[in-house]
Write a protein that holds these residues in place. Structure first.
Motif, mmCIF file in Angstrom:
data_model
loop_
_atom_site.group_PDB
_atom_site.id
_atom_site.type_symbol
_atom_site.label_atom_id
_atom_site.label_comp_id
_atom_site.label_asym_id
_atom_site.label_seq_id
_atom_site.Cartn_x
_atom_site.Cartn_y
_atom_site.Cartn_z
ATOM 1 N N LEU A 1 39.292 44.092 40.719
ATOM 2 C CA LEU A 1 40.099 44.485 39.578
ATOM 3 C C LEU A 1 40.114 45.998 39.470
ATOM 4 O O LEU A 1 39.213 46.681 39.971
ATOM 5 C CB LEU A 1 39.556 43.878 38.277
ATOM 6 C CG LEU A 1 39.854 42.404 37.989
ATOM 7 C CD1 LEU A 1 39.039 41.490 38.887
ATOM 8 C CD2 LEU A 1 39.557 42.072 36.529
ATOM 9 N N GLY A 2 41.120 46.508 38.794
ATOM 10 C CA GLY A 2 41.196 47.948 38.576
ATOM 11 C C GLY A 2 42.597 48.340 38.180
ATOM 12 O O GLY A 2 43.563 47.608 38.431
ATOM 13 N N GLY B 1 43.135 52.221 44.095
ATOM 14 C CA GLY B 1 42.734 52.086 45.497
ATOM 15 C C GLY B 1 42.568 50.645 45.956
ATOM 16 O O GLY B 1 42.165 50.408 47.099
ATOM 17 N N LYS B 2 42.922 49.687 45.108
ATOM 18 C CA LYS B 2 42.710 48.269 45.441
ATOM 19 C C LYS B 2 43.503 47.851 46.683
ATOM 20 O O LYS B 2 42.933 47.281 47.618
ATOM 21 C CB LYS B 2 43.107 47.379 44.255
ATOM 22 C CG LYS B 2 42.409 47.672 42.947
ATOM 23 C CD LYS B 2 42.781 46.682 41.870
ATOM 24 C CE LYS B 2 44.262 46.591 41.575
ATOM 25 N NZ LYS B 2 44.842 47.861 41.058
ATOM 26 N N MET C 1 40.235 38.906 46.805
ATOM 27 C CA MET C 1 41.470 38.776 46.040
ATOM 28 C C MET C 1 41.608 39.881 44.999
ATOM 29 O O MET C 1 40.714 40.091 44.184
ATOM 30 C CB MET C 1 41.514 37.419 45.329
ATOM 31 C CG MET C 1 42.783 37.168 44.514
ATOM 32 S SD MET C 1 42.717 35.616 43.566
ATOM 33 C CE MET C 1 42.659 34.402 44.884
ATOM 34 N N ILE C 2 42.740 40.588 45.060
ATOM 35 C CA ILE C 2 43.108 41.504 43.987
ATOM 36 C C ILE C 2 43.800 40.698 42.897
ATOM 37 O O ILE C 2 44.704 39.915 43.183
ATOM 38 C CB ILE C 2 44.049 42.603 44.492
ATOM 39 C CG1 ILE C 2 43.335 43.518 45.483
ATOM 40 C CG2 ILE C 2 44.608 43.429 43.330
ATOM 41 C CD1 ILE C 2 44.253 44.536 46.137
ATOM 42 N N THR C 3 43.376 40.863 41.676
ATOM 43 C CA THR C 3 44.004 40.136 40.573
ATOM 44 C C THR C 3 43.870 40.929 39.278
ATOM 45 O O THR C 3 42.923 41.701 39.108
ATOM 46 C CB THR C 3 43.401 38.727 40.408
ATOM 47 O OG1 THR C 3 44.084 38.036 39.367
ATOM 48 C CG2 THR C 3 41.912 38.796 40.078
ATOM 49 N N VAL D 1 34.394 42.943 41.331
ATOM 50 C CA VAL D 1 34.226 44.372 41.585
ATOM 51 C C VAL D 1 35.384 45.106 40.911
ATOM 52 O O VAL D 1 36.550 44.775 41.141
ATOM 53 C CB VAL D 1 34.222 44.671 43.099
ATOM 54 C CG1 VAL D 1 34.278 46.179 43.354
ATOM 55 C CG2 VAL D 1 32.984 44.084 43.752
ATOM 56 N N ARG D 2 35.055 46.074 40.094
ATOM 57 C CA ARG D 2 36.087 46.896 39.442
ATOM 58 C C ARG D 2 36.116 48.262 40.118
ATOM 59 O O ARG D 2 35.073 48.899 40.294
ATOM 60 C CB ARG D 2 35.803 47.028 37.947
ATOM 61 C CG ARG D 2 35.895 45.691 37.213
ATOM 62 C CD ARG D 2 35.681 45.820 35.711
ATOM 63 N NE ARG D 2 35.634 44.513 35.071
ATOM 64 C CZ ARG D 2 36.708 43.841 34.651
ATOM 65 N NH1 ARG D 2 37.910 44.387 34.775
ATOM 66 N NH2 ARG D 2 36.584 42.645 34.094
ATOM 67 N N ILE D 3 37.330 48.665 40.494
ATOM 68 C CA ILE D 3 37.519 49.933 41.194
ATOM 69 C C ILE D 3 38.275 50.905 40.299
ATOM 70 O O ILE D 3 39.222 50.527 39.603
ATOM 71 C CB ILE D 3 38.301 49.718 42.512
ATOM 72 C CG1 ILE D 3 37.479 48.844 43.470
ATOM 73 C CG2 ILE D 3 38.626 51.043 43.179
ATOM 74 C CD1 ILE D 3 38.188 48.559 44.782
#
Length: 225
Positions: A39-40, A45-46, A197-199, A212-214
């Motif tokens: 997440l972010g 940068g995800k 997975m980006i969500t 993980v939060r970016i």
């Protein structure tokens, strides 16, 4: 067991005299068979990270170790083989080939790799995604949500070791999103696959093994299930 190791990753773009850091010294470890949600905010940068993991882009500095091999040192030919044999992609933009039918799009990764199509497996995937009746249609003849489900089936067709998904449920309603996630988790469990997975969906992220939060190209926080 560690499957992915990201070591001090930098991705730097030039904008005139300025340098823009899409990734800024990011380091992480992903376990084999893990479901990792990323997440972010936009621009954090995800997607850059996902593209580097998948061998679609290379870091400016740093190492990407996949199952003991540093893919950041691979040749273009080695990266192409890695993408074919190891990675299943689900892109936001679908990337379906317009001249091919739904079935041909799904089977394409297997055929490119000169593999044997597991018809029973694909039928199970298509049924789970509710696209079994769309096989003979072209992408232009189905909806955006259906195209997304076809793209998911294509990503799973070759039974990849690692699945990289960029907002795979973004074009789907809540009921279908739940079915898609269940299918991802079932195939990952069955075949020992790693899912990254980006969500932006907090409910989906809550089902991941880790979140993980970016932010600003670096890991801002990590939360385990």
């Amino acid at each position: 067991m560690s499957y992915v190791e990201l070591k001090s990753l930098y991705k730097i773009y030039k904008q005139g005299q300025n340098e823009v850091f899409a990734l800024n010294g990011l380091s992480a470890v992903i376990e084999k068979g893990e479901f990792l949600a990323i997440l972010g905010p936009s621009g954090s940068g995800k997607s850059t990270l996902l593209h580097i993991l998948g061998g679609l882009d290379s870091p400016t500095k740093g190492s990407v170790i996949i199952d003991g091999a540093d893919i950041s040192e691979y040749s273009d030919q080695e990266l192409a083989k890695y993408r074919r044999k190891t990675v299943g992609f689900v892109f936001q933009s679908f990337n379906l080939l317009p001249a091919l039918t739904v079935q041909e799009n799904i089977e394409m990764p297997v055929l490119i790799d000169e593999g044997e199509i597991d018809k029973e497996y694909l039928e199970e995937i298509e049924k789970g995604l509710e696209i079994a009746d769309l096989k003979k249609r072209l992408p232009s003849q189905i909806s955006g949500g259906q195209m997304q489900r076809v793209a998911i089936a294509r990503a799973l067709a070759n039974k990849p070791t690692i699945i990289l998904a960029d907002e795979p449920t973004g074009n789907l309603d809540s009921e279908i999103s739940e079915k898609v996630l269940s299918l991802f988790l079932e195939t990952c469990r069955r075949y020992g696959q790693t899912l990254v997975m980006i969500t932006h969906n907090e409910e989906i992220a809550a089902k991941a093994d880790r979140i993980v939060r970016i932010r600003d190209g670096k890991i801002d926080s990590v939360r385990k299930k």
